[in-house]
Design a protein around this motif. Structure first.
Motif, PDB file in Angstrom:
ATOM      1  N   GLU A 221      13.613  -4.601 -38.979  1.00  0.00           N
ATOM      2  CA  GLU A 221      14.361  -3.646 -39.905  1.00  0.00           C
ATOM      3  C   GLU A 221      14.184  -4.344 -41.352  1.00  0.00           C
ATOM      4  O   GLU A 221      13.862  -3.814 -42.346  1.00  0.00           O
ATOM      5  CB  GLU A 221      15.404  -3.265 -39.609  1.00  0.00           C
ATOM      6  CG  GLU A 221      16.058  -2.213 -40.381  1.00  0.00           C
ATOM      7  CD  GLU A 221      17.545  -1.524 -39.742  1.00  0.00           C
ATOM      8  OE1 GLU A 221      17.947  -0.791 -40.525  1.00  0.00           O
ATOM      9  OE2 GLU A 221      17.766  -2.061 -38.716  1.00  0.00           O
ATOM     10  N   TYR A 224      10.894  -4.428 -42.983  1.00  0.00           N
ATOM     11  CA  TYR A 224      10.564  -3.150 -43.522  1.00  0.00           C
ATOM     12  C   TYR A 224      11.284  -2.969 -44.879  1.00  0.00           C
ATOM     13  O   TYR A 224      10.689  -2.436 -45.788  1.00  0.00           O
ATOM     14  CB  TYR A 224      10.765  -2.222 -42.382  1.00  0.00           C
ATOM     15  CG  TYR A 224      10.457  -0.804 -43.021  1.00  0.00           C
ATOM     16  CD1 TYR A 224       9.228  -0.330 -43.403  1.00  0.00           C
ATOM     17  CD2 TYR A 224      11.800   0.115 -42.935  1.00  0.00           C
ATOM     18  CE1 TYR A 224       9.103   1.125 -43.820  1.00  0.00           C
ATOM     19  CE2 TYR A 224      11.645   1.467 -43.380  1.00  0.00           C
ATOM     20  CZ  TYR A 224      10.079   2.020 -43.786  1.00  0.00           C
ATOM     21  OH  TYR A 224      10.099   3.313 -44.250  1.00  0.00           O
ATOM     22  N   ARG A 225      12.530  -3.221 -44.886  1.00  0.00           N
ATOM     23  CA  ARG A 225      13.316  -2.954 -46.045  1.00  0.00           C
ATOM     24  C   ARG A 225      12.910  -3.813 -47.216  1.00  0.00           C
ATOM     25  O   ARG A 225      12.767  -3.192 -48.607  1.00  0.00           O
ATOM     26  CB  ARG A 225      15.004  -3.274 -45.851  1.00  0.00           C
ATOM     27  CG  ARG A 225      15.525  -2.268 -45.044  1.00  0.00           C
ATOM     28  CD  ARG A 225      17.066  -2.278 -45.271  1.00  0.00           C
ATOM     29  NE  ARG A 225      17.513  -3.756 -45.093  1.00  0.00           N
ATOM     30  CZ  ARG A 225      17.901  -4.406 -44.102  1.00  0.00           C
ATOM     31  NH1 ARG A 225      17.792  -3.704 -43.032  1.00  0.00           N
ATOM     32  NH2 ARG A 225      18.343  -5.706 -44.099  1.00  0.00           N
ATOM     33  N   ASP A 230       4.841  -2.513 -43.599  1.00  0.00           N
ATOM     34  CA  ASP A 230       4.716  -1.008 -43.691  1.00  0.00           C
ATOM     35  C   ASP A 230       5.406   0.083 -42.865  1.00  0.00           C
ATOM     36  O   ASP A 230       5.726  -0.755 -41.571  1.00  0.00           O
ATOM     37  CB  ASP A 230       3.484  -0.363 -44.281  1.00  0.00           C
ATOM     38  CG  ASP A 230       2.476  -0.647 -43.074  1.00  0.00           C
ATOM     39  OD1 ASP A 230       2.791  -0.352 -41.976  1.00  0.00           O
ATOM     40  OD2 ASP A 230       1.202  -0.784 -43.230  1.00  0.00           O
ATOM     41  N   SER A 231       5.581   1.138 -42.756  1.00  0.00           N
ATOM     42  CA  SER A 231       6.357   2.016 -41.921  1.00  0.00           C
ATOM     43  C   SER A 231       5.646   1.879 -40.414  1.00  0.00           C
ATOM     44  O   SER A 231       6.263   1.989 -39.548  1.00  0.00           O
ATOM     45  CB  SER A 231       6.412   3.329 -42.323  1.00  0.00           C
ATOM     46  OG  SER A 231       5.301   3.928 -42.833  1.00  0.00           O
ATOM     47  N   TYR A 234       6.086  -1.031 -38.702  1.00  0.00           N
ATOM     48  CA  TYR A 234       7.464  -1.144 -37.999  1.00  0.00           C
ATOM     49  C   TYR A 234       7.696  -0.495 -36.851  1.00  0.00           C
ATOM     50  O   TYR A 234       8.262  -0.959 -35.963  1.00  0.00           O
ATOM     51  CB  TYR A 234       8.484  -0.790 -39.440  1.00  0.00           C
ATOM     52  CG  TYR A 234       9.716  -0.344 -38.936  1.00  0.00           C
ATOM     53  CD1 TYR A 234      10.578  -1.895 -38.377  1.00  0.00           C
ATOM     54  CD2 TYR A 234      10.365   0.743 -38.722  1.00  0.00           C
ATOM     55  CE1 TYR A 234      11.761  -1.501 -38.039  1.00  0.00           C
ATOM     56  CE2 TYR A 234      11.659   0.976 -38.675  1.00  0.00           C
ATOM     57  CZ  TYR A 234      12.466  -0.061 -38.270  1.00  0.00           C
ATOM     58  OH  TYR A 234      13.827  -0.160 -37.714  1.00  0.00           O
TER      59      TYR A 234
END
Length: 782
Positions: A221, A224-225, A230-231, A234
């Motif tokens: 996480e 990703y933040r 990328d999403s 993730y």
């Protein structure tokens, strides 16, 4: 100048203290942070793991990484030290936060150490985490920042961090938990390993799965933040499963790995082994072992060398057997009886010296040399056989007779020049049995010699008809090492290209196993020069072959030396040899070294240099072949006008005598030769009244020597077995009169065999034919 001097004198104590503190700080860090033993790691030529040994302290700790993979680098930085590239060894903000939080909780709930500090802690064997120890770590961490770059510090951490159990370092962890190299790990896998050093004793793959997954997911996480992933990455990473149980390390070359460890313990070795071929050879060896074990044969070895580079391509030290059957013995380097594998080298050296021509007839008759009586494998005799055929059929008697002719001491020196390490005794120790397996050699050394022969022929053309001084080089298994063939010179130091080529060419005619005998009829087949060997008692079976590109050697037997019926080179080792060649890239045959050969007229029947009276053919032979003998077996004989009888001028009109060239072998050779050559004709008898002074029309088959010691043996019925006396006569229907100690015992015609049971002591055997020719033998019965 005076002011500076006054300044120094006034403050010398402070300066001294400062200097001492500076020196203490400068030398506070050991020159080498980590001295723990490391695993010996063996890699293929493509940098793939072949195997590894555990470190001497029982830890799986690979040598330090050269670099940290991109994914793991981001994972470990975000989890352990996000400001790694901004601080100078410690992070005061993190330390402060950790101090107050731990004080408030009255236990350690947060760490404030940077990766640099953790490297120091690991190097100091994780001493108790007191404030004093923390201060030392902080000072040493700043010193470490002076010494090394950030990348090097990150490498040190990744190489020495604990990953649970006895797994130390990222590389070992990647193999242990995922069976992959570190750079092959996914984001989820890298994140899982990144959180392990934080609590390796608590979080272990296969246990505490909820805690481990929670830590991993929080790290993903954060990645990703921070827009590191990328999403999509993730979401997919969050769905990946955790490792459930440790993977076994590859064990493709266990015996080879142990040999590498002897010289390179604790190092990462990039070998010349081709992992693809190694796997194929392993599979072929395993399949072959399943067949061998049905005959209680439990061990084998396979070695593949690249002729050009003299590097090891594949290495199988033993079959996949068990401890009971010596699975740990490395049969590639173990000395074994050579069987017939040395015969090609004797043939080659006799060609080179001019003592032999390729198709020259050599004797294959009953032989007794100072009590040593060699036998052919099939217990038969050819009488006379071409030298090249004697080699391809691996006949023992011609080999022993040729060795005696060439010189045992000289041949022994040739073998030692080749670097066959286990042939290290005197000529008296081996005797003439050396060429039949009386000596021992390893598969490694025999393959090395075959590679030397192939290299000699290859290099003759590439060096523009010159030679390397160190052609018979020790093979290498290090990918980046370069084999030193020595200097280039005009003359060969061991074997010349012509003799080597003719020998290899002859070995292509060795009869292949039944499954491969039609190889000549397939376009896809390749020529292979190969030789088998079977030791006395069927203990060792060999098959070694070469093309211009590869040498393949196979040994089959039992490592404890137990012989087994039907264990032979052709039946037990050769099938595996050709299967290995089938998975290797095909190669063209050697270029013939024309400049090292000469053309001469060779007698078509005898293989000797042709006389004017011989039927002849032009053949290429070694340069020293001009020293060879001329044909001794073609004679001009004088016949009557009907060509029925031999005559001479004393008994027949000269103007009616016909002269004819005949191929004539000595009686003993002829006796066996005509049994396999139906077109061989005996000389006509002499016309009655024609005198002849010909010698040796009578020849003993047994006993061969004039003086022979024998013992009478008993049969199953308790009776003494007779001694069978045998001879041959140039005249098929001659009558032979046999005498023992001047006492007549028997007359024979056609088949001249007489059984006798003489008493102990010396006896004279006399034979006389109806023309008055006489031969004697002395028997000593004891």
């Amino acid at each position: 100048m005076i002011k500076i001097k006054h300044f120094l004198l006034k403050r010398w104590k402070r300066l001294s203290i400062f200097l001492i503190l500076f020196l203490m700080y400068f030398f506070s860090l050991p020159k080498k942070l980590f001295n723990e033993p490391t695993s010996t790691v063996l890699l293929s030529k493509n940098n793939e793991l072949l195997g590894a040994t555990i470190a001497s302290d029982g830890q799986w700790r690979f040598p330090e990484l050269d670099s940290v993979p991109y994914k793991f680098k981001h994972c470990i930085l975000q989890f352990e030290d996000a400001h790694f590239y901004k601080h100078f060894g410690f992070n005061p903000i993190s330390i402060g936060k950790a101090f107050f939080e731990n004080r408030r909780a009255k236990r350690i709930v947060r760490g404030g150490s940077t990766i640099t500090q953790q490297v120091i802690r690991l190097s100091r064997k994780n001493k108790d985490r007191t404030y004093t120890e923390k201060l030392k770590e902080l000072i040493l961490a700043t010193r470490l920042e002076f010494r090394h770059s950030k990348e090097k510090i990150l490498n040190l951490y990744s190489s020495h961090a604990p990953f649970g159990g006895n797994v130390v370092g990222l590389e070992m962890a990647a193999w242990r938990y995922y069976g992959l190299r570190p750079e092959q790990l996914s984001w989820a896998e890298s994140a899982t390993l990144a959180v392990l050093p934080n609590a390796p004793s608590l979080i272990y793959p296969g246990k505490n799965q909820i805690k481990l997954k929670d830590k991993r997911n929080r790290l993903l996480e954060k990645l990703y933040r921070e827009a590191i992933i990328d999403s999509i990455t993730y979401v997919l990473a969050m769905e990946e499963e955790l490792p459930q149980k440790p993977y076994q390390l590859p064990t493709l070359t266990q015996h080879f790995l142990q040999e590498v460890k002897k010289e390179h313990e604790g190092k990462r070795i990039i070998s010349s082994i081709d992992k693809f071929f190694q796997k194929q050879v392993n599979n072929l060896s395993k399949e072959h072992y399943q067949l061998l074990r049905q005959n209680e044969v439990h061990n084998l070895a396979v070695l593949v060398l690249d002729v050009e580079t003299r590097k090891v391509v594949a290495y199988v030290g033993n079959s996949p057997t068990d401890t009971k059957h010596q699975k740990d013995v490395n049969n590639v380097i173990a000395p074994r009886s050579t069987g017939s594998t040395l015969k090609p080298f004797l043939y080659a050296h006799m060609l080179q010296s001019g003592d032999l021509l390729p198709t020259q007839l050599v004797k294959d008759v009953p032989t007794d040399i100072a009590g040593y009586i060699p036998k052919n494998f099939d217990l038969r005799y050819d009488g006379a056989v071409p030298a090249n055929e004697a080699l391809t059929r691996s006949l023992n008697i011609p080999a022993v007779r040729l060795l005696r002719q060439y010189g045992l001491q000289k041949f022994l020196a040739d073998l030692k020049d080749y670097g066959i390490k286990d042939i290290n005794q005197s000529a008296d120790y081996y005797g003439l049995s050396l060429v039949l397996g009386g000596g021992e050699a390893s598969l490694w050394d025999l393959c090395k010699v075959f590679a030397g022969y192939a290299g000699t022929v290859n290099h003759y053309e590439t060096l523009k008809h010159n030679y390397y001084t160190n052609e018979f080089q020790e093979p290498s298994y290090l990918l980046n090492s370069k084999v030193d063939f020595g200097k280039v010179q005009s003359n060969s130091t061991k074997i010349d290209a012509g003799a080597a080529y003719l020998t290899l060419n002859t070995l292509t005619e060795v009869n292949r196993p039944l499954s491969d005998q039609a190889w000549k009829y397939y376009d896809s087949s390749q020529k292979i020069a190969w030789k088998t060997g079977t030791s006395f008692g069927n203990k060792d079976a060999w098959a070694i072959g070469t093309t211009s590109k590869y040498v393949v050697g196979v040994w089959v037997g039992n490592s404890d030396g137990e012989g087994r019926p039907d264990v032979t080179g052709i039946g037990s080792a050769a099938p595996l040899l050709f299967k290995v060649f089938d998975v290797l890239p095909k190669s063209k045959w050697f270029l013939e070294p024309y400049e090292d050969l000469i053309e001469e007229n060779i007698c078509t029947e005898s293989g000797y240099l042709a006389l004017p009276i011989c039927n002849k053919v032009m053949k290429r032979i070694p340069k020293n072949g001009v020293r060879a003998a001329s044909c001794p077996y073609h004679l001009e004989v004088h016949l009557d006008n009907t060509e029925t009888y031999r005559v001479n001028s004393n008994c027949f009109p000269t103007n009616q005598i016909k002269t004819k060239v005949e191929f004539v072998l000595p009686p003993l050779m002829a006796y066996f030769y005509k049994q396999k050559n139906s077109d061989y004709t005996e000389l006509p008898e002499f016309l009655e009244g024609c005198n002849t002074s010909e010698k040796r029309v009578i020849d003993f088959i047994f006993p061969v020597k004039y003086k022979t010691k024998l013992s009478l043996t008993k049969g199953t019925d308790g009776e003494l077995n007779p001694i069978i006396l045998k001879l041959t006569h140039a005249k098929p229907d001659a009558k032979i009169y046999w005498y023992i100690d001047n006492q007549f015992i028997q007359q024979t015609t056609d088949y001249h065999e007489v059984p006798i049971k003489p008493a102990n002591g010396e006896h004279i055997i006399t034979v006389i034919d109806d023309l008055g020719n006489e031969q004697k033998r002395k028997l000593i019965i004891h």
